[in-house]
Design a protein around this motif. Structure first.
Motif, PDB file in Angstrom:
ATOM      1  N   PRO A  32       0.633  -1.286   0.011  1.00 49.83           N
ATOM      2  CA  PRO A  32       0.069   0.146   0.035  1.00 49.83           C
ATOM      3  C   PRO A  32       0.883   1.354  -0.173  1.00 49.83           C
ATOM      4  O   PRO A  32       0.487   2.290  -0.315  1.00 49.83           O
ATOM      5  CB  PRO A  32      -0.932  -0.120   1.321  1.00 49.83           C
ATOM      6  N   HIS A  33       2.013   1.012   0.421  1.00 49.52           N
ATOM      7  CA  HIS A  33       3.134   2.235   0.249  1.00 49.52           C
ATOM      8  C   HIS A  33       3.692   2.408  -0.893  1.00 49.52           C
ATOM      9  O   HIS A  33       4.618   3.196  -1.129  1.00 49.52           O
ATOM     10  CB  HIS A  33       4.135   1.996   1.462  1.00 49.52           C
ATOM     11  N   GLY A  34       3.450   1.655  -2.060  1.00 49.93           N
ATOM     12  CA  GLY A  34       3.904   1.784  -3.205  1.00 49.93           C
ATOM     13  C   GLY A  34       5.114   0.877  -3.685  1.00 49.93           C
ATOM     14  O   GLY A  34       5.642   1.071  -4.689  1.00 49.93           O
ATOM     15  N   THR A  35       5.506   0.146  -2.635  1.00 47.44           N
ATOM     16  CA  THR A  35       6.501  -0.846  -2.828  1.00 47.44           C
ATOM     17  C   THR A  35       5.922  -2.058  -3.826  1.00 47.44           C
ATOM     18  O   THR A  35       5.070  -2.660  -3.525  1.00 47.44           O
ATOM     19  CB  THR A  35       7.308  -1.411  -1.545  1.00 47.44           C
ATOM     20  N   THR A  36       6.808  -2.171  -4.942  1.00 45.71           N
ATOM     21  CA  THR A  36       6.322  -3.246  -5.794  1.00 45.71           C
ATOM     22  C   THR A  36       7.341  -4.386  -5.941  1.00 45.71           C
ATOM     23  O   THR A  36       7.252  -5.382  -6.360  1.00 45.71           O
ATOM     24  CB  THR A  36       6.012  -2.701  -7.067  1.00 45.71           C
ATOM     25  N   ALA A  37       8.752  -4.117  -5.417  1.00 52.59           N
ATOM     26  CA  ALA A  37       9.690  -5.061  -5.633  1.00 52.59           C
ATOM     27  C   ALA A  37      10.851  -4.801  -4.407  1.00 52.59           C
ATOM     28  O   ALA A  37      10.784  -3.452  -3.865  1.00 52.59           O
ATOM     29  CB  ALA A  37      10.223  -4.928  -6.865  1.00 52.59           C
ATOM     30  N   ASP A  84       7.686 -18.838   0.904  1.00 53.73           N
ATOM     31  CA  ASP A  84       6.670 -18.083   1.491  1.00 53.73           C
ATOM     32  C   ASP A  84       6.297 -16.646   0.506  1.00 53.73           C
ATOM     33  O   ASP A  84       5.462 -16.134   0.575  1.00 53.73           O
ATOM     34  CB  ASP A  84       6.863 -17.351   2.847  1.00 53.73           C
ATOM     35  N   ALA A  85       7.508 -16.122  -0.158  1.00 56.48           N
ATOM     36  CA  ALA A  85       7.370 -14.841  -1.018  1.00 56.48           C
ATOM     37  C   ALA A  85       6.506 -15.178  -1.971  1.00 56.48           C
ATOM     38  O   ALA A  85       6.122 -14.293  -2.736  1.00 56.48           O
ATOM     39  CB  ALA A  85       8.799 -14.454  -1.358  1.00 56.48           C
ATOM     40  N   SER A  86       6.502 -16.524  -2.501  1.00 55.74           N
ATOM     41  CA  SER A  86       5.803 -16.780  -3.781  1.00 55.74           C
ATOM     42  C   SER A  86       4.269 -16.779  -3.438  1.00 55.74           C
ATOM     43  O   SER A  86       3.468 -16.643  -4.454  1.00 55.74           O
ATOM     44  CB  SER A  86       6.118 -18.250  -4.162  1.00 55.74           C
ATOM     45  N   HIS A  87       3.641 -16.288  -2.314  1.00 53.33           N
ATOM     46  CA  HIS A  87       2.204 -16.247  -1.943  1.00 53.33           C
ATOM     47  C   HIS A  87       1.803 -14.781  -1.957  1.00 53.33           C
ATOM     48  O   HIS A  87       0.896 -14.497  -1.499  1.00 53.33           O
ATOM     49  CB  HIS A  87       1.998 -16.717  -0.579  1.00 53.33           C
ATOM     50  N   THR A  88       2.618 -13.887  -2.727  1.00 48.44           N
ATOM     51  CA  THR A  88       2.346 -12.509  -2.755  1.00 48.44           C
ATOM     52  C   THR A  88       2.577 -11.901  -4.071  1.00 48.44           C
ATOM     53  O   THR A  88       3.633 -12.437  -4.750  1.00 48.44           O
ATOM     54  CB  THR A  88       3.064 -11.683  -1.659  1.00 48.44           C
ATOM     55  N   PRO A  89       1.830 -10.802  -4.395  1.00 48.20           N
ATOM     56  CA  PRO A  89       2.241 -10.190  -5.707  1.00 48.20           C
ATOM     57  C   PRO A  89       3.573  -9.598  -5.548  1.00 48.20           C
ATOM     58  O   PRO A  89       4.218  -9.174  -6.788  1.00 48.20           O
ATOM     59  CB  PRO A  89       0.790  -9.277  -6.117  1.00 48.20           C
ATOM     60  N   LEU A  90       4.027  -9.106  -4.480  1.00 49.86           N
ATOM     61  CA  LEU A  90       5.091  -8.061  -4.404  1.00 49.86           C
ATOM     62  C   LEU A  90       6.386  -8.982  -4.886  1.00 49.86           C
ATOM     63  O   LEU A  90       6.310 -10.169  -4.601  1.00 49.86           O
ATOM     64  CB  LEU A  90       5.430  -7.952  -3.154  1.00 49.86           C
ATOM     65  N   LYS A  91       7.245  -8.383  -5.737  1.00 51.00           N
ATOM     66  CA  LYS A  91       8.194  -9.041  -6.353  1.00 51.00           C
ATOM     67  C   LYS A  91       9.366  -9.215  -5.320  1.00 51.00           C
ATOM     68  O   LYS A  91      10.223  -8.176  -5.134  1.00 51.00           O
ATOM     69  CB  LYS A  91       8.421  -8.331  -7.677  1.00 51.00           C
ATOM     70  N   PHE A  92       9.773 -10.410  -4.931  1.00 50.62           N
ATOM     71  CA  PHE A  92      10.919 -10.515  -4.017  1.00 50.62           C
ATOM     72  C   PHE A  92      12.121 -10.880  -5.010  1.00 50.62           C
ATOM     73  O   PHE A  92      11.978 -12.081  -5.497  1.00 50.62           O
ATOM     74  CB  PHE A  92      10.384 -11.421  -3.003  1.00 50.62           C
ATOM     75  N   TYR A  93      13.105 -10.341  -4.801  1.00 51.14           N
ATOM     76  CA  TYR A  93      14.294 -10.728  -5.260  1.00 51.14           C
ATOM     77  C   TYR A  93      15.146 -10.956  -4.061  1.00 51.14           C
ATOM     78  O   TYR A  93      15.284 -10.088  -3.263  1.00 51.14           O
ATOM     79  CB  TYR A  93      14.829  -9.744  -6.297  1.00 51.14           C
ATOM     80  N   PHE A  94      16.088 -11.863  -4.155  1.00 44.31           N
ATOM     81  CA  PHE A  94      16.963 -12.197  -3.047  1.00 44.31           C
ATOM     82  C   PHE A  94      18.532 -12.167  -3.425  1.00 44.31           C
ATOM     83  O   PHE A  94      18.446 -12.156  -4.518  1.00 44.31           O
ATOM     84  CB  PHE A  94      16.735 -13.571  -2.639  1.00 44.31           C
ATOM     85  N   THR A  95      19.086 -12.193  -2.538  1.00 48.52           N
ATOM     86  CA  THR A  95      20.843 -12.130  -2.553  1.00 48.52           C
ATOM     87  C   THR A  95      21.200 -13.529  -1.998  1.00 48.52           C
ATOM     88  O   THR A  95      20.658 -13.699  -0.869  1.00 48.52           O
ATOM     89  CB  THR A  95      21.348 -11.021  -2.213  1.00 48.52           C
TER      90      THR A  95
END
Length: 537
Positions: free
Chosen positions: A67-72, A95-106
Motif C-alpha cells: 500500500p506504500h507503493g513498494t512493488t519490488a 513464502d514470498a511466492s504467496h504475494t504479488p510483491l516481487k521478491f528478489y533475493f541475494t
C-alpha cells in the motif's frame, strides 16, 4: 489502459500519457492531451532490506509494504540463513511466492558473518553458487568479511567468483573502510555500499565506482547526512513493523526530498537505478517493462493512491487488496544449555576495575568504546546506574554452551532486563539489564516460548513471540506492531531512553560493525579484529 501524468525516469520529464498493458507488461506509452491531477510513477524498489528485521514473514511484509507503493524488494536473507542455513532461505523463497510483491533475493555471503562467533549454519561456495543460479536470486549478498576480501581469503573469493561467473553483482558492507584497503575491496568486484555514515566516506567510495545506498531504516538512518552526496539508491535495510505500517519507500522518498534531494533524482534512486543494477524487469514506465506503477498526488508528499503490479491493482487508498498467506512451518533452532545467574557475572579479585564499555548511539548501529571505573563487590564487577552502565550478556543458542559478559552504556534502564533471540548476525540470545537474576529470567522465558523479545521487571513482563527461527512472527504487521508498541512502552517505563531499544540491542553482537561489540565467545574489537578483555589491564 492507464492514463495520467507520467514521470519518465530516463529523461526526467513529466507529461500526460496513456500506458497500454498486456500480459503484465507495458506494451506502449503514448503522449496524450489532457489535464490530469494524478502522477504515475514506476513502482518503488527497496534495493536492500532484511525482511527478517521486520519480524514478519515475506508474505506479511508484502501486505504492509504494497500500500506504500513498494512493488519490488531486493532482500538479503542472511539473518535466517545464519540460524537455519539453506533451509531458511528456502522458506523465504517459498513464502514470498504467496504475494504479488516481487521478491528478489541475494545469496548470503557471510554465513557465519565471522569465525569469532557461534552460528547455526555455514554456507559453502557451492551452496552459494546453487542459490545464485536461480532467477530470483539476483546478487551475492553484502560481503561483510572485508578483511577476507582484502587478504584474498580462498573461501571468500570463491563466493565472489561464483557471482562473477553468473554475471551477478556483489553487494558491499565495509563501514569506514578507506584508502588502499578500500581499493583492494572494490577491486575484488564489490559494487555497492550501504554503510556510509558521512558524505566524505560516501564520496570516496563513489569515486572508486561503488554505488551508494542512502539508508533510512528503523535504527540506522543515514539519509540526512548523505543527501548532499550523489547517491544511487534509497534503501531501508532494517525496518520494524510499526514503521512499516506508517510508510516504506514512500516515506523514504518524502524524507529524501525534505533533505534536499531533487524529487526526480529521488524517484530514480527508488526505481530505475536499482532495477538496472540488479537486472530487474521493472523500475520504469516503458515498453517491455513489467507494468508495476504507483499513482501519487505529487513529488513532495508521495501520498499513494493506487498501486499496480503486472498491470493489476493490488492496493488502493492505503488498503492492500490481497489476502496474506503465510507458510506456517515449525522452523526453529533454540538449544540453550542450562546456566545460572552467576554465569552472567564479570568477576575480579580487585576492589575496583577499569572496564571496557560498549557505547551505543541512538539511531546508529555503530558503537563506541568507553572505559569506566566500576566497583567490585564479593568478587563481582557491578554495573553503575549513575553512569548508565548496564550489564550485557550473549548466550549461545546452538547447544555449545558459550556465554560472554560485558557492559554497555546508553540504554538508560533503571531496573529490569530485556532479552532477544534477534541478535545480528548469528542470532544468539542477547540480554541487557542491571540484575543477573532478572536477565536469566528473561532468557528462560525465551527458552520456554521458542524465541522472540521479552522485557521483565521484578513483578511484571512483556513478550513478543517469534516462532519462525526466533526471528519472525506468523502474525500480520498490525498485530506485531501492537505487541511491539506495548513492549517498548514497558521498556520505557523501566527507564530506557532509546527510540528502538530491541533493534539497538540486536546490533551489539554484530562483529563486523565498529567499534566495540560482544559475541557469545567474548568482547570483540572490530577495529583490531580480535577479542579484548572486559577489564583493562
Amino acid at each position: 489502459m492507464i492514463r495520467g501524468n507520467i514521470l519518465n525516469v530516463f529523461t526526467g520529464d513529466i507529461y500526460p500519457a496513456e500506458v497500454e498493458v498486456s500480459g503484465g507488461l507495458i506494451t506502449c506509452v503514448r503522449r496524450v492531451e489532457g489535464n490530469f491531477t494524478d502522477l504515475i510513477l514506476p513502482g518503488f524498489v527497496d534495493a536492500h532490506v532484511h525482511i527478517e528485521s521486520s519480524m514478519l514473514t515475506p508474505s506479511s511484509f508484502a501486505a504492509a509494504a504494497i500500500p506504500h507503493g513498494t512493488t519490488a524488494v531486493v532482500s538479503d536473507p542472511h539473518e535466517i540463513a545464519n540460524v537455519m542455513g539453506v533451509e531458511g532461505v528456502e522458506f523465504m523463497l517459498e513464502d514470498a511466492s504467496h504475494t504479488p510483491l516481487k521478491f528478489y533475493f541475494t545469496a548470503p555471503s557471510c554465513v557465519p558473518a565471522t569465525p569469532f562467533e557461534t552460528s547455526g549454519a555455514e554456507l559453502s561456495a557451492r551452496e552459494i553458487e546453487d542459490l545464485l543460479s536461480r532467477d530470483s536470486v539476483v546478487a551475492l549478498g553484502e560481503m561483510m568479511n572485508f578483511p577476507g576480501v582484502i587478504s584474498g581469503d580462498e573461501k571468500v573469493m570463491e563466493k565472489i567468483d561464483a557471482a562473477k561467473k553468473l554475471n551477478k553483482p556483489v553487494d558491499g558492507h565495509a563501514p569506514l573502510l578507506s584508502g588502499d584497503e578500500l581499493c583492494a575491496y572494490t577491486g575484488a568486484g564489490i559494487s555497492t555500499e550501504h554503510e556510509c555514515v558521512s558524505p566524505a566516506e560516501a564520496l570516496e567510495k563513489r569515486e572508486l565506482g561503488m554505488k551508494i545506498m542512502a539508508r533510512e531504516g528503523s535504527s540506522a538512518r543515514n539519509l540526512r547526512d548523505l543527501a548532499a552526496v550523489d547517491c544511487d539508491f534509497l534503501v531501508s535495510d532494517d525496518i520494524h513493523p510499526a514503521d512499516l505500517l506508517g510508510g516504506h519507500m514512500d516515506r523514504i522518498l518524502r524524507r529524501a526530498v525534505e533533505y534536499g534531494v531533487d524529487p526526480v533524482k529521488a524517484v530514480q534512486m527508488a526505481t530505475v537505478n536499482p532495477a538496472d543494477h540488479y537486472n530487474l524487469n521493472t523500475g520504469a514506465i516503458a515498453p517491455g517493462r513489467a507494468a508495476d506503477m504507483v499513482v501519487v498526488d505529487n513529488l513532495r508528499d508521495f501520498n499513494v493512491k493506487r498501486v499496480y503490479i503486472d498491470g493489476r491493482v493490488v492496493a488502493e487508498n492505503g488498503r492492500y487488496l490481497g489476502a496474506p498467506k503465510t507458510s506456517r512451518r515449525n522452523m526453529n533452532r533454540l538449544e540453550i544449555i542450562d546456566f545460572t545467574a552467576e554465569d552472567l557475572e564479570v568477576e575480579s579479585d580487585d576492589d575496583e576495575v577499569t572496564a571496557r564499555v560498549i557505547d551505543v548511539f541512538d539511531g546508529q548501529i555503530v558503537t563506541g568504546e568507553l572505559q569506566k571505573r566500576l566497583e567490585v563487590n564479593d568478587g563481582i564487577v557491578k554495573p553503575d546506574p549513575s553512569l548508565d552502565v548496564l550489564k550485557v550478556s550473549v548466550i549461545d543458542r546452538y547447544g555449545k554452551g558459550n556465554i560472554s559478559n560485558g557492559f554497555v552504556h546508553g540504554f538508560g534502564l533503571k531496573g529490569g532486563a530485556i532479552a532477544s533471540t534477534v541478535a545480528h548476525d548469528s542470532h544468539n540470545v542477547i540480554t541487557v539489564g542491571m540484575d543477573s537474576e532478572l536477565m536469566k529470567r528473561a532468557v528462560d522465558i525465551l527458552k520456554k516460548t521458542g524465541g522472540g523479545l521479552v522485557a521483565v521487571s521484578d513483578d511484571d513482563q512483556r513478550i513478543l513471540d517469534l516462532p519462525v527461527a526466533g526471528l519472525m512472527s506468523d502474525g500480520n504487521a498490525g498485530e506485531v506492531a501492537s505487541r511491539m508498541e506495548d513492549l517498548n512502552d514497558f521498556v520505557r517505563e523501566l527507564g530506557c531512553t532509546l527510540s528502538a531499544p530491541f533493534m539497538t540491542m540486536s546490533f551489539l553482537s554484530l562483529l563486523v560493525i565498529p567499534e566495540l561489540k560482544i559475541g557469545d565467545r567474548g568482547l570483540f574489537s572490530v577495529d583490531e579484529f580480535r577479542f579484548v578483555d572486559v577489564i583493562v589491564g
